[in-house]
Design a protein around this motif. Sequence first.
Motif, PDB file in Angstrom:
ATOM      1  N   ARG A 195       0.826  -1.213  -0.014  1.00 37.66           N
ATOM      2  CA  ARG A 195      -0.174  -0.162  -0.070  1.00 37.66           C
ATOM      3  C   ARG A 195       0.906   1.337   0.019  1.00 37.66           C
ATOM      4  NH1 ARG A 195      -3.241  -1.753   4.918  1.00 37.66           N
ATOM      5  NH2 ARG A 195      -2.391  -3.524   4.449  1.00 37.66           N
ATOM      6  N   GLY A 196       0.603   2.043  -0.889  1.00 39.59           N
ATOM      7  CA  GLY A 196       1.241   3.349  -1.012  1.00 39.59           C
ATOM      8  C   GLY A 196       2.593   3.529  -1.709  1.00 39.59           C
ATOM      9  N   ALA A 197       2.964   2.257  -2.144  1.00 41.48           N
ATOM     10  CA  ALA A 197       4.335   2.091  -2.945  1.00 41.48           C
ATOM     11  C   ALA A 197       3.816   2.626  -4.401  1.00 41.48           C
ATOM     12  CB  ALA A 197       4.781   0.807  -2.995  1.00 41.48           C
ATOM     13  N   ILE A 198       4.689   3.363  -5.126  1.00 42.45           N
ATOM     14  CA  ILE A 198       4.432   3.903  -6.445  1.00 42.45           C
ATOM     15  C   ILE A 198       5.315   2.814  -7.148  1.00 42.45           C
ATOM     16  CG2 ILE A 198       3.820   6.073  -5.828  1.00 42.45           C
ATOM     17  CD1 ILE A 198       6.838   6.606  -7.081  1.00 42.45           C
ATOM     18  N   CYS A 199       6.480   2.112  -6.874  1.00 41.51           N
ATOM     19  CA  CYS A 199       7.090   1.332  -7.579  1.00 41.51           C
ATOM     20  C   CYS A 199       7.735   0.074  -7.069  1.00 41.51           C
ATOM     21  CB  CYS A 199       8.296   2.018  -8.118  1.00 41.51           C
ATOM     22  SG  CYS A 199       9.681   1.124  -9.020  1.00 41.51           S
ATOM     23  N   ALA A 200       7.613  -0.981  -7.542  1.00 38.95           N
ATOM     24  CA  ALA A 200       8.138  -2.147  -7.055  1.00 38.95           C
ATOM     25  C   ALA A 200       9.619  -2.912  -7.804  1.00 38.95           C
ATOM     26  CB  ALA A 200       7.177  -3.300  -6.883  1.00 38.95           C
ATOM     27  N   LEU A 201      10.469  -2.973  -6.980  1.00 43.97           N
ATOM     28  CA  LEU A 201      11.651  -3.798  -7.541  1.00 43.97           C
ATOM     29  C   LEU A 201      11.337  -5.402  -7.493  1.00 43.97           C
ATOM     30  CD1 LEU A 201      14.666  -1.776  -6.496  1.00 43.97           C
ATOM     31  CD2 LEU A 201      13.340  -1.593  -8.651  1.00 43.97           C
ATOM     32  N   LEU A 202      10.894  -6.282  -8.684  1.00 43.90           N
ATOM     33  CA  LEU A 202      10.613  -7.560  -8.462  1.00 43.90           C
ATOM     34  C   LEU A 202      12.015  -8.244  -8.860  1.00 43.90           C
ATOM     35  CD1 LEU A 202       8.359  -9.554  -8.152  1.00 43.90           C
ATOM     36  CD2 LEU A 202       8.083  -9.051 -10.520  1.00 43.90           C
ATOM     37  N   VAL A 203      12.592  -8.756  -7.824  1.00 41.06           N
ATOM     38  CA  VAL A 203      13.831  -9.346  -7.744  1.00 41.06           C
ATOM     39  C   VAL A 203      14.103 -10.723  -7.847  1.00 41.06           C
ATOM     40  CG1 VAL A 203      16.503  -9.166  -6.892  1.00 41.06           C
ATOM     41  CG2 VAL A 203      14.855  -7.250  -6.586  1.00 41.06           C
ATOM     42  N   TYR A 204      15.112 -11.196  -8.847  1.00 41.48           N
ATOM     43  CA  TYR A 204      15.236 -12.821  -8.967  1.00 41.48           C
ATOM     44  C   TYR A 204      16.739 -13.024  -9.313  1.00 41.48           C
ATOM     45  CZ  TYR A 204      15.920 -12.450 -13.934  1.00 41.48           C
ATOM     46  OH  TYR A 204      16.501 -12.257 -15.281  1.00 41.48           O
ATOM     47  N   ASP A 205      17.371 -14.181  -8.565  1.00 42.03           N
ATOM     48  CA  ASP A 205      18.628 -14.437  -8.772  1.00 42.03           C
ATOM     49  C   ASP A 205      18.822 -15.478  -9.948  1.00 42.03           C
ATOM     50  OD1 ASP A 205      21.050 -15.941  -8.507  1.00 42.03           O
ATOM     51  OD2 ASP A 205      20.655 -16.372  -6.308  1.00 42.03           O
ATOM     52  N   ILE A 206      19.702 -14.798 -10.687  1.00 45.81           N
ATOM     53  CA  ILE A 206      20.013 -15.130 -11.982  1.00 45.81           C
ATOM     54  C   ILE A 206      20.323 -16.673 -12.200  1.00 45.81           C
ATOM     55  CG2 ILE A 206      19.863 -13.048 -13.586  1.00 45.81           C
ATOM     56  CD1 ILE A 206      22.970 -13.561 -13.727  1.00 45.81           C
ATOM     57  N   THR A 207      21.151 -16.800 -11.007  1.00 50.64           N
ATOM     58  CA  THR A 207      21.605 -18.225 -10.784  1.00 50.64           C
ATOM     59  C   THR A 207      20.822 -19.345 -10.477  1.00 50.64           C
ATOM     60  OG1 THR A 207      22.763 -17.890  -8.732  1.00 50.64           O
ATOM     61  CG2 THR A 207      24.106 -17.167 -10.498  1.00 50.64           C
ATOM     62  N   ARG A 208      19.681 -18.848 -10.127  1.00 51.23           N
ATOM     63  CA  ARG A 208      18.674 -20.001  -9.482  1.00 51.23           C
ATOM     64  C   ARG A 208      17.236 -19.655 -10.300  1.00 51.23           C
ATOM     65  NH1 ARG A 208      18.549 -17.532  -4.042  1.00 51.23           N
ATOM     66  NH2 ARG A 208      16.575 -18.783  -3.649  1.00 51.23           N
ATOM     67  N   ARG A 209      17.152 -20.449 -11.096  1.00 50.88           N
ATOM     68  CA  ARG A 209      15.973 -20.559 -12.189  1.00 50.88           C
ATOM     69  C   ARG A 209      14.489 -20.541 -11.505  1.00 50.88           C
ATOM     70  NH1 ARG A 209      15.066 -20.922 -17.350  1.00 50.88           N
ATOM     71  NH2 ARG A 209      13.247 -21.872 -18.048  1.00 50.88           N
ATOM     72  N   ASN A 210      14.623 -21.235 -10.276  1.00 49.64           N
ATOM     73  CA  ASN A 210      13.192 -21.239  -9.546  1.00 49.64           C
ATOM     74  C   ASN A 210      13.018 -19.966  -8.864  1.00 49.64           C
ATOM     75  OD1 ASN A 210      15.467 -21.532  -7.539  1.00 49.64           O
ATOM     76  ND2 ASN A 210      13.681 -22.069  -6.131  1.00 49.64           N
ATOM     77  N   THR A 211      13.808 -18.912  -8.747  1.00 52.56           N
ATOM     78  CA  THR A 211      13.585 -17.542  -8.353  1.00 52.56           C
ATOM     79  C   THR A 211      12.939 -17.013  -9.426  1.00 52.56           C
ATOM     80  OG1 THR A 211      15.840 -16.776  -8.796  1.00 52.56           O
ATOM     81  CG2 THR A 211      15.362 -17.780  -6.443  1.00 52.56           C
ATOM     82  N   PHE A 212      13.132 -17.165 -10.604  1.00 59.13           N
ATOM     83  CA  PHE A 212      12.559 -16.496 -11.715  1.00 59.13           C
ATOM     84  C   PHE A 212      11.173 -17.126 -12.153  1.00 59.13           C
ATOM     85  CE2 PHE A 212      11.612 -16.487 -16.463  1.00 59.13           C
ATOM     86  CZ  PHE A 212      11.715 -14.890 -16.518  1.00 59.13           C
ATOM     87  N   GLN A 213      11.047 -18.440 -11.844  1.00 60.11           N
ATOM     88  CA  GLN A 213       9.707 -19.224 -12.134  1.00 60.11           C
ATOM     89  C   GLN A 213       8.882 -18.491 -11.057  1.00 60.11           C
ATOM     90  OE1 GLN A 213      11.392 -23.031 -11.980  1.00 60.11           O
ATOM     91  NE2 GLN A 213      10.938 -23.045 -14.147  1.00 60.11           N
ATOM     92  N   ASN A 214       9.371 -18.210  -9.726  1.00 58.51           N
ATOM     93  CA  ASN A 214       8.300 -17.591  -8.885  1.00 58.51           C
ATOM     94  C   ASN A 214       8.032 -16.516  -8.904  1.00 58.51           C
ATOM     95  OD1 ASN A 214       8.519 -20.241  -7.508  1.00 58.51           O
ATOM     96  ND2 ASN A 214      10.119 -19.639  -6.083  1.00 58.51           N
ATOM     97  N   LEU A 215       8.507 -15.817  -9.841  1.00 55.70           N
ATOM     98  CA  LEU A 215       8.037 -14.406 -10.124  1.00 55.70           C
ATOM     99  C   LEU A 215       6.553 -14.153 -10.375  1.00 55.70           C
ATOM    100  CD1 LEU A 215      10.870 -12.951 -12.171  1.00 55.70           C
ATOM    101  CD2 LEU A 215      10.561 -12.314  -9.825  1.00 55.70           C
ATOM    102  N   VAL A 216       5.921 -15.221 -11.036  1.00 55.80           N
ATOM    103  CA  VAL A 216       4.738 -15.002 -11.422  1.00 55.80           C
ATOM    104  C   VAL A 216       3.592 -15.125 -10.182  1.00 55.80           C
ATOM    105  CG1 VAL A 216       2.757 -16.416 -12.268  1.00 55.80           C
ATOM    106  CG2 VAL A 216       4.800 -16.444 -13.576  1.00 55.80           C
ATOM    107  N   ARG A 217       4.229 -15.659  -9.064  1.00 59.43           N
ATOM    108  CA  ARG A 217       3.450 -15.655  -7.746  1.00 59.43           C
ATOM    109  C   ARG A 217       3.531 -14.233  -7.110  1.00 59.43           C
ATOM    110  NH1 ARG A 217       5.533 -18.658  -2.698  1.00 59.43           N
ATOM    111  NH2 ARG A 217       7.392 -17.998  -3.852  1.00 59.43           N
TER     112      ARG A 217
END
Length: 126
Positions: free
Chosen positions: A78-100
């Motif tokens: 709430r109240g945030a105007i920007c979000a940094l959605l971060v993943y680890d390029i060395t761990r594929r599952n962190t990229f796949q979890n971005l959908v959630r």
Amino acid sequence: MSYAYVFKFIVVGDSSVGKSCLLLQFTDNRFKPGHDLTIGVEFGSRTVAIDKSNNIKLQIWDTAGQESFRSITRSYYRGAICALLVYDITRRNTFQNLVRWLEEMLEHAYNRMTIVLVGNKKDLEG
């Protein structure tokens, strides 16, 4: 230092993707190779000069990536105007979890929030 505007940013993503390191680098211009897991939420801020006479203050909220803290961190959208959605390029599952993460963000955040995708840990890539 005075500022004309205050903008709230939120940093989200799986545990251990480097969210806290990004915050520390941006707010204190330093790198800490090892970092304890974030408990709940951490906060940092920085004032940025836009031009010679205008400054803005950025408030950055670094959220915990563990599932056990999800109910707490949802309120920080709430109240945030920007979000940094971060993943680890060395761990594929962190990229796949971005959908959630994106689905949760869209459910709880301001509908016109800017979302920035950040692939982190390039220095660890093989």
